[in-house]
Scaffold this active site. Structure first.
Site, mmCIF file in Angstrom:
data_model
loop_
_atom_site.group_PDB
_atom_site.id
_atom_site.type_symbol
_atom_site.label_atom_id
_atom_site.label_comp_id
_atom_site.label_asym_id
_atom_site.label_seq_id
_atom_site.Cartn_x
_atom_site.Cartn_y
_atom_site.Cartn_z
ATOM 1 N N ASP A 34 2.389 -6.483 1.955
ATOM 2 C CA ASP A 34 1.255 -5.616 2.427
ATOM 3 C C ASP A 34 1.545 -4.336 3.100
ATOM 4 O O ASP A 34 0.836 -3.873 4.208
ATOM 5 C CB ASP A 34 0.312 -6.497 3.379
ATOM 6 C CG ASP A 34 -1.126 -6.121 3.574
ATOM 7 O OD1 ASP A 34 -1.465 -5.334 2.680
ATOM 8 O OD2 ASP A 34 -1.679 -6.342 4.649
ATOM 9 N N ALA B 194 -3.529 -3.950 10.401
ATOM 10 C CA ALA B 194 -3.953 -2.966 9.296
ATOM 11 C C ALA B 194 -2.491 -2.795 8.285
ATOM 12 O O ALA B 194 -1.926 -1.831 8.291
ATOM 13 C CB ALA B 194 -3.925 -1.617 9.976
ATOM 14 N N HIS C 68 0.968 -1.367 -0.107
ATOM 15 C CA HIS C 68 -0.123 0.094 -0.021
ATOM 16 C C HIS C 68 0.926 1.343 -0.067
ATOM 17 O O HIS C 68 0.592 2.339 -0.661
ATOM 18 C CB HIS C 68 -0.967 0.136 1.187
ATOM 19 C CG HIS C 68 -1.905 -1.108 1.180
ATOM 20 N ND1 HIS C 68 -3.220 -0.935 0.394
ATOM 21 C CD2 HIS C 68 -2.012 -2.357 1.851
ATOM 22 C CE1 HIS C 68 -3.868 -1.931 0.750
ATOM 23 N NE2 HIS C 68 -3.140 -2.910 1.427
ATOM 24 N N ALA D 110 -9.092 -4.137 7.917
ATOM 25 C CA ALA D 110 -8.574 -2.609 7.914
ATOM 26 C C ALA D 110 -9.348 -1.920 6.890
ATOM 27 O O ALA D 110 -8.904 -0.655 6.642
ATOM 28 C CB ALA D 110 -7.094 -2.344 8.147
#
Length: 398
Positions: free
Chosen positions: A271, A306, A56, A137
């Site tokens: 991630d 998250a 992300h 999340a």
């Protein structure tokens, strides 16, 4: 360029003593010495540049910031740590906002030329077609039922950059139809889903062939309820993402997964969220507040995990050094496998003539000693090459 005195990771997924030749930015057959740049690899492991198909952000930036600057900063950091190609992931956001994010990525892709940046090779759409029960999340206010029309809009906005599209198949009676149609354009993945084994197998039989961060945001595997994990195991051509940051999946489960699926079906991912490469503090992910402490990122609201704060090189290193995965297998899971899954193996994923000249040199401790991107030395920490700071030491690399 000729890189000498190295152990080269080849297509047989083994290391061999030898050297690498790069000309005009691509790997080539042995060059005759005569003026080209010679790099002494000092006995390092030479592996292809890593490919992260699910991240992300990092260094305070997130792909869903929706700006070219954010993508560029992410790509620069990733290249510094040896990740030379990326397929960032979207969050569950309003459809119009997602279209803007995708169109910005498409515009960035058209102009990207800087060898200092990891190549943008795809986009992994983690939402919005997910389950509230396993939202993790993700912001449930923006979750939508799967829609072929909307899925096509996303692909169009990205100019074809969307390579993975996640779905919770139990959330729609039209899931099979969605999968059959969308698999023409993307790899349909099971993501943030509460599907049982039967529903997951129906999705696989319709054409889904990928699992987003296996074990996380899905039902647990048990002997009577094997769920999504069992369905992935029973689908021979399905790939499974796995986060090996030491937080998301226990080492014993990682080892069991390698035995169950085999190393050629596992893709290690990071991630990573925007706190990667930074320190403890409060950040955001998909518009939600995230608290980062030590090696964990959790939603402030309910303490759900998250994302991670470890980049892919750190995850690979952790898998080898702390989880007992053989180096040869782990390297394949961050190079060959993601390249094949993305459909870019002709240009990425192995050190083979004609492919992009992306190489990472690792010492015995699996620390990055050099990164070569498109035949250009991006990072050089070999003896006598200066004392440039390892960007990984700024963050949470294991």
């Amino acid at each position: 360029m000729i890189i000498k005195n190295i152990r080269v990771y080849k297509e047989d997924r083994q290391f061999h003593k030898g050297e690498i030749a790069i000309s005009s930015g691509v790997f080539t057959e042995r060059l005759e010495e005569g003026g080209e740049e010679i790099l002494d690899g000092e006995g390092c492991y030479a592996i292809p540049g890593l490919i992260d198909i699910h991240l992300h952000g990092c260094m305070g930036y997130d792909f869903c910031d929706g700006t070219c600057e954010a993508i560029r900063k992410i790509a620069e950091y990733e290249a510094e740590v040896g990740v030379t190609a990326i397929a960032p992931a979207t969050m569950t956001l309003p459809a119009e906002e997602l279209e803007q994010i995708l169109s910005t990525a498409a515009a960035y892709k058209k102009t990207q030329q800087d060898v200092r940046e990891a190549d943008l090779v795809g986009i992994n759409m983690e939402g919005p077609f997910i389950s509230r029960a396993k939202k993790g999340a993700q912001d449930e206010t923006h979750i939508l039922p799967c829609s072929i029309e909307l899925g096509k809009r996303f692909v169009k906005a990205s100019a074809g950059l969307v390579k993975y599209m996640g779905i919770a198949p139990e959330e729609s009676e039209d899931a099979a139809a969605f999968i059959r149609e969308m698999k023409k354009d993307v790899t349909v993945a099971l993501a943030h889903t509460n599907a049982d084994y039967q529903k997951a197998m129906e999705a696989m039989e319709a054409g889904a062939s990928h699992a987003v961060h296996l074990y996380n945001a899905m039902p647990p595997y048990t002997h009577r309820e094997p769920g999504v994990i069992g369905a992935v195991s029973d689908t021979p051509d399905a790939y499974a993402e796995l986060i090996c940051d030491g937080v998301h999946v226990h080492g014993a489960a990682v080892r069991a997964t390698f035995k169950m699926l085999g190393a050629e079906r596992i893709i290690l991912i990071s991630d990573s969220m925007r706190a990667t490469g930074m320190g403890d503090g409060t950040y955001t992910l998909g518009g939600l507040e995230v608290e980062v402490k030590e090696n964990q990122a959790r939603l402030a609201a309910d303490q759900a995990l998250a994302g991670s704060v470890t980049d892919l090189m750190g995850c690979m290193r952790n898998a080898v050094q702390n989880m007992g995965i053989p180096l040869e297998e782990a390297v394949g899971c961050v190079t060959c496998n993601p390249a094949k899954s993305l459909g870019i193996y002709k240009s990425y994923g192995s050190i083979s003539p004609g492919k992009k000249g992306n190489v990472v040199l690792l010492d015995e401790g699996l620390q990055v000693r050099a990164v070569i991107k498109d035949g250009v030395i991006r990072v050089n920490r070999l003896t006598g090459a200066g004392t440039e700071e390892d960007p990984g030491k700024r963050g949470r690399n294991v």
